[in-house]
Design an enzyme around this catalytic site. Structure first.
Site, PDB file in Angstrom:
ATOM      1  N   CYS A  51       0.827  -1.213   0.000  1.00  0.00           N
ATOM      2  CA  CYS A  51       0.000   0.000   0.000  1.00  0.00           C
ATOM      3  C   CYS A  51       0.865   1.268   0.000  1.00  0.00           C
ATOM      4  CB  CYS A  51      -0.929  -0.023   1.221  1.00  0.00           C
ATOM      5  SG  CYS A  51      -1.718   1.545   1.593  1.00  0.00           S
ATOM      6  N   CYS A  54      -0.057   3.910   2.677  1.00  0.00           N
ATOM      7  CA  CYS A  54       0.378   3.428   3.997  1.00  0.00           C
ATOM      8  C   CYS A  54       1.838   3.811   4.239  1.00  0.00           C
ATOM      9  CB  CYS A  54       0.234   1.909   4.094  1.00  0.00           C
ATOM     10  SG  CYS A  54      -1.424   1.270   3.824  1.00  0.00           S
TER      11      CYS A  54
END
Length: 365
Positions: A51, A54
């Site tokens: 991600c 993230c």
């Protein structure tokens, strides 16, 4: 060649960052027990190894002192990978399908609130505080604002809520974002002079006022000597970030450039006292060279390429692209060569942008 360049980027774009936010190496049950003992909630950063947002949160937001101070005081913080270990069950139990998802959970494991996606530092904290405040529900904020109530807390939280709503409407995001910025700017300009200098209203300059040409900034520049000494430094530091952005846009061609505009930029820096260390001198040289013509700008970029701040370098890359991407092949190659000469010694944070600029300049036309 393109494959070699991208492989080089991938090798360099990995770095570890020590975060101010204290993410503890605890299981979910251990985190709940610690939260109970410390009188806190559990904060769960539900992420995945692939991600991008993230990783951006981990690299740019959680390391900020302001963020860490709030997070460590309010929560027992843990990270879980939604695709590994107990993270699989946690993601399933709390119906998490987007990453990152930030869960706030009480000591009975009941979800109190959640926030999804990347947020900038102050916006992240403002939104967490709003979500945890029963008086800051969207319905209550909207009703109070539409009734005519105006104060720093209300406008800050209502604008933050509206901004998050705008993020969910990508098609109309720019229009809605401009409307929110105008709403906050109107609030600020409607304040008394004394209230304009109250630190509780400085949130306006952290996110919603973005150009040195806006009335709120013009007011501060013209009245900086009237700002109480106790709050002047904080305000000047916030305004200086707006001038960093202004410098970038003037170098890169993102805003119209004229000699009058450059002169105003210089006089503003003097009034605010933010160029005593000559931080902006190279940027001003680049602006004036851009006005002087293609050869002057290319030569200034070559001379200053490894002597500028990161923001100024971003301006150089953007400026070379916007100024020469539609030029003839010989001129584009001259502009591209300026960047190629420096690639081997470039900081990893700028390398990707530099390479993409080279590819744009040397691509087929």
């Amino acid at each position: 060649m393109k494959k070699i360049i991208f492989s080089f980027i991938c090798l360099l774009l990995t770095s570890a960052v020590l975060a101010q936010t204290n993410f503890r190496e605890l299981s979910f049950d251990q985190a709940v027990a610690a939260a109970k003992a410390e009188g806190k909630l559990v904060f769960i950063d539900v992420m995945t190894s692939w991600c991008g947002p993230c990783k951006l949160m981990a690299r740019e937001v959680f390391p900020q002192k302001m963020v860490g101070d709030y997070m460590n005081k309010t929560f027992v913080n843990i990270k879980i990978d939604a695709e590994k270990g107990e993270g699989i069950q946690i993601a399933k139990a709390y119906n998490v399908h987007s990453y990152p998802t930030f869960l706030m959970v009480d000591t009975d494991k009941r979800e109190v609130a959640r926030l999804v996606g990347y947020k900038e530092g102050e916006s992240f904290i403002t939104e967490l505080q709003r979500l945890l405040n029963p008086d800051a529900t969207p319905e209550k904020l909207k009703a109070r604002y539409e009734s005519g109530e105006r104060n720093a807390w209300l406008v800050k939280n209502y604008a933050s809520y509206l901004h998050d709503e705008a993020l969910n409407d990508r098609r109309n995001y720019e229009k809605k974002s401009n409307e929110i910025n105008q709403m906050v700017a109107d609030y600020y300009m409607g304040l008394s002079d004394a209230d304009k200098f109250n630190p509780e209203n400085f949130f306006v300059f952290r996110k919603y006022v973005t150009s040195a040409d806006e009335p709120a900034v013009r007011f501060v520049v013209n009245n900086i000597k009237k700002v109480p000494a106790a709050s002047r430094q904080e305000l000047v530091e916030l305004i200086s970030k707006i001038y960093d952005n202004q410098e970038y846009f003037l170098i890169s061609g993102g805003r119209p450039l004229s000699q009058e505009g450059i002169n105003t930029f210089k006089s503003d820096l003097k009034a605010l006292g933010i160029n005593a260390n000559h931080k902006y001198d190279n940027g001003i040289t680049l602006m004036e060279a851009r006005l002087a013509g293609d050869d002057a700008f290319i030569q200034a970029c070559r001379t200053l390429f490894n002597k500028v701040t990161e923001m100024q370098l971003s301006g150089i890359l953007g400026g070379l692209n916007t100024k020469f991407s539609k030029s003839d092949e010989a001129t584009r190659k001259k502009a591209s060569r300026v960047i190629r000469e420096q690639l081997a010694d470039m900081d990893v944070n700028m390398l990707y942008t530099a390479v993409m600029t080279v590819l744009d300049l040397e691509g087929s036309h």
